[in-house]
Each structure stands twice: as C-alpha cells, then as structure tokens.
Design a protein around this motif. Structure first.
Motif, PDB file in Angstrom:
ATOM      1  N   PHE A  30      88.983  31.879  55.235  1.00 17.06           N
ATOM      2  CA  PHE A  30      88.808  30.428  55.149  1.00 17.06           C
ATOM      3  C   PHE A  30      87.307  30.174  55.175  1.00 17.06           C
ATOM      4  O   PHE A  30      86.668  30.267  56.217  1.00 17.06           O
ATOM      5  N   LEU A  31      86.741  29.907  54.010  1.00 19.82           N
ATOM      6  CA  LEU A  31      85.316  29.655  53.919  1.00 19.82           C
ATOM      7  C   LEU A  31      85.067  28.158  53.798  1.00 19.82           C
ATOM      8  O   LEU A  31      85.666  27.495  52.955  1.00 19.82           O
ATOM      9  N   VAL A  32      84.199  27.633  54.640  1.00 15.99           N
ATOM     10  CA  VAL A  32      83.865  26.210  54.566  1.00 15.99           C
ATOM     11  C   VAL A  32      82.497  26.054  53.911  1.00 15.99           C
ATOM     12  O   VAL A  32      81.537  26.730  54.282  1.00 15.99           O
ATOM     13  N   LEU A 156      89.779  23.110  48.429  1.00 17.31           N
ATOM     14  CA  LEU A 156      89.975  21.750  48.943  1.00 17.31           C
ATOM     15  C   LEU A 156      88.640  21.037  49.024  1.00 17.31           C
ATOM     16  O   LEU A 156      87.694  21.535  49.627  1.00 17.31           O
ATOM     17  N   ASP A 157      88.570  19.873  48.384  1.00 15.93           N
ATOM     18  CA  ASP A 157      87.327  19.112  48.341  1.00 15.93           C
ATOM     19  C   ASP A 157      87.444  17.876  49.228  1.00 15.93           C
ATOM     20  O   ASP A 157      88.008  16.862  48.823  1.00 15.93           O
ATOM     21  N   GLU A 158      86.930  17.958  50.433  1.00 12.60           N
ATOM     22  CA  GLU A 158      86.975  16.863  51.409  1.00 12.60           C
ATOM     23  C   GLU A 158      88.339  16.196  51.458  1.00 12.60           C
ATOM     24  O   GLU A 158      88.442  14.979  51.291  1.00 12.60           O
ATOM     25  N   PRO A 159      89.381  16.975  51.707  1.00 15.22           N
ATOM     26  CA  PRO A 159      90.728  16.412  51.591  1.00 15.22           C
ATOM     27  C   PRO A 159      91.053  15.389  52.671  1.00 15.22           C
ATOM     28  O   PRO A 159      91.967  14.597  52.501  1.00 15.22           O
ATOM     29  N   LEU A 160      90.308  15.395  53.755  1.00 14.62           N
ATOM     30  CA  LEU A 160      90.660  14.504  54.871  1.00 14.62           C
ATOM     31  C   LEU A 160      89.730  13.307  54.985  1.00 14.62           C
ATOM     32  O   LEU A 160      89.849  12.507  55.906  1.00 14.62           O
ATOM     33  N   SER A 161      88.803  13.174  54.035  1.00 12.01           N
ATOM     34  CA  SER A 161      87.751  12.163  54.198  1.00 12.01           C
ATOM     35  C   SER A 161      88.276  10.728  54.148  1.00 12.01           C
ATOM     36  O   SER A 161      87.639   9.822  54.667  1.00 12.01           O
ATOM     37  N   VAL A 187      88.606  27.946  49.986  1.00  9.87           N
ATOM     38  CA  VAL A 187      87.260  27.375  50.066  1.00  9.87           C
ATOM     39  C   VAL A 187      87.431  25.890  50.331  1.00  9.87           C
ATOM     40  O   VAL A 187      88.093  25.177  49.564  1.00  9.87           O
ATOM     41  N   TYR A 188      86.844  25.427  51.424  1.00 10.97           N
ATOM     42  CA  TYR A 188      87.079  24.083  51.931  1.00 10.97           C
ATOM     43  C   TYR A 188      85.749  23.341  52.023  1.00 10.97           C
ATOM     44  O   TYR A 188      84.839  23.783  52.723  1.00 10.97           O
ATOM     45  N   VAL A 189      85.636  22.253  51.299  1.00 11.24           N
ATOM     46  CA  VAL A 189      84.399  21.475  51.315  1.00 11.24           C
ATOM     47  C   VAL A 189      84.502  20.319  52.299  1.00 11.24           C
ATOM     48  O   VAL A 189      85.497  19.603  52.332  1.00 11.24           O
ATOM     49  N   THR A 190      83.471  20.165  53.110  1.00 10.70           N
ATOM     50  CA  THR A 190      83.433  19.024  54.023  1.00 10.70           C
ATOM     51  C   THR A 190      81.983  18.705  54.337  1.00 10.70           C
ATOM     52  O   THR A 190      81.101  19.530  54.118  1.00 10.70           O
TER      53      THR A 190
END
Ligand code: ATP
Ligand code: MG
Length: 237
Positions: A30-32, A156-161, A187-190
C-alpha cells in the motif's frame, strides 16, 4: 511489481508536471503518494492506468513495459477524485458494469458482485439508484465497482476527500481492512498527512513533479530527506 522508470509528463511547452519519477511498488504493498495541489499526483496515477499519455519514461508491470498498452489491457482499477456512478443504473448494475464489459458469465458475475457488496456493507442497497444513497454509501459503491474484478493494481485518487471528517475516519479503517483481506497492490493519493501515516506501508512525497523521498512513515517522519518532506510530515526539528 509495478515500476515507474524516469516517468515524465509535459503538458504543452511548460515545465514538466511529472519530472523523471522512478519508483517501485511491491506486490501487495500500500503506497501512499502525497504532495501539494498541482504537484502531479493525479497525472502519475493516470499514466499508470494508461489514461494519460507518457511524455517519456516507462510504466512496467512484472518487468513488462505496458506504457503503450490501452487501459483495458492493464488489469488496473482506478477510483477517481470526483468519482461518478452511473446515475441511471442501480448499485448492482454499477458494480456489474466492468465485468459485463469483460464478458464475465452471468452466474460468476452475480456471485462476484454479491461478495464484494457484502464485504463493503452494500448487500441491502443493491437495488437502489445512486441518488438514493448517502455520500459514504456512494463512495463505497465506487470502490466496489473498482474492486469487483479483483484488479492486479488498485489506484485511488483522494477517494475520501468529499466525505465529512467522521465518515473519512471510518472509511479509512475500512480501506485498511480491505487491504488486509485482498492485498491488492495499491497506490493511494491523498494530501491528508494522517491518512498517509495510517494507511501507507510506504509514503512517496512529491513536490513540483519531482519525487522528494520514499520510505516508511517512520523513516519520513524521523529522517526527512529535506525541509520540504520535514514540513509536510510535521517532523520534529
Ligand atoms: P491536486 O492535489 O490538486 O489534485 P495533483 O497533484 O493531482 O493536484 P495534477 O492534476 O497531476 O496535480 O496536475 C499536475 C500539473 O499538471 C498541474 O500544474 C496541472 O495544472 C497540470 N495539468 C494537469 N492536467 C493537465 C492538462 N490536461 N493540461 C494542461 N495541464 C495539466
Ligand atoms: Mg489530483
């Protein structure tokens, strides 16, 4: 393993939006990916997914360059910053869509959708249309739609924003649980530092298209490579 080699993207004649980024993402990791607005996070994800042409460099999956492959061939699923469900379709149909496109036989399709819906707490909502769902439920459907075909790589591109703080915390826990269960390379972008610290096996820090440092949350926090990373991670000075 997903490998980015000297990945570069230039829009028009301007300075590179993504500038010579090289990075390996291990199987099951899980890479952020973090960094300020405009630093190139979404562009990197889009290049991995094949939705954005690469100016130079390569994307490799298991050692094979996929840079020229169309998105459908890459076995990658992506949840966008402003995810949109198909409004005229039910939850079940939204989730089944990608499987239908891939000609998955009906019985298998039904089972896969039911399993994923169960995992995400959506079993009772399969017949609803998106407009009859809460924000968190919609977000869950967007994730279910991406996960239902068990992709090789999950982006995932800022899925919780777009969610409120409380929901964000519970969805974060849910994401961690999903990852424990499936170990899909992610790969998770935040730009939320707490999210990065809690979810990431490793964190990659980006500034102005350039990779600043990659490491475990502890490494980045305790031994930041430069001032930018220190500032971003809130490291003690
Ligand atoms: P945010 O956190 O705001 O989502 P980001 O890190 O995802 O930002 P990107 O969307 O990858 O940033 O954009 C990186 C840079 O590339 C920005 O300067 C942006 O203006 C530029 N850019 C992105 N897409 C295009 C495009 N289609 N045409 C021209 N410039 C673009
Ligand atoms: Mg973005």
């Amino acid at each position: 393993i997903v490998r980015l080699e000297h990945l570069t993207k230039t829009f028009g004649g301007r300075t590179a939006a993504v500038d010579d980024v090289s990075l390996s993402i291990d199987d099951g990791e899980f890479l952020v990916l973090v960094g300020p607005s405009g630093c190139g996070k979404s562009t990197i994800l889009r290049m991995i997914a094949g939705l954005e042409e690469v100016t130079s460099g390569d994307v490799l999956i298991d050692g094979e360059p996929v840079t020229a492959w169309p998105p459908k061939q890459r076995d990658i699923a992506m949840v966008f910053q402003n995810y949109a469900l198909y409004p005229h379709m039910t939850v079940q149909e939204n989730m089944a869509f990608a499987l239908k496109l891939r000609h998955v036989p009906a019985p298998q399709l039904t089972t896969q959708v039911a399993d994923t819906a169960h995992l995400l707490g959506l079993s009772e909502l399969l017949d609803r249309k998106p407009k009859a769902l809460s924000g968190g439920q919609r977000q869950r459907v967007a994730m279910g739609r991406a996960l239902v075909r068990k992709p090789r790589v999950f982006l995932l591109d800022e899925p919780l924003s777009n969610l409120d703080a409380k929901l964000r915390v519970s969805m974060r826990a849910e994401l961690a649980r999903l990852h424990q269960r499936y170990r899909i390379t992610t790969v998770y972008v935040t730009h939320d530092q707490v999210e990065a610290m809690t979810l990431g096996d490793r964190i990659a820090v980006l500034d102005q298209g350039r990779l600043q440092q990659v490491g475990s949350p502890e490494e980045l926090y305790l031994a930041p490579a430069n001032r930018f990373v220190a500032g971003f991670m809130g490291s003690p000075s």
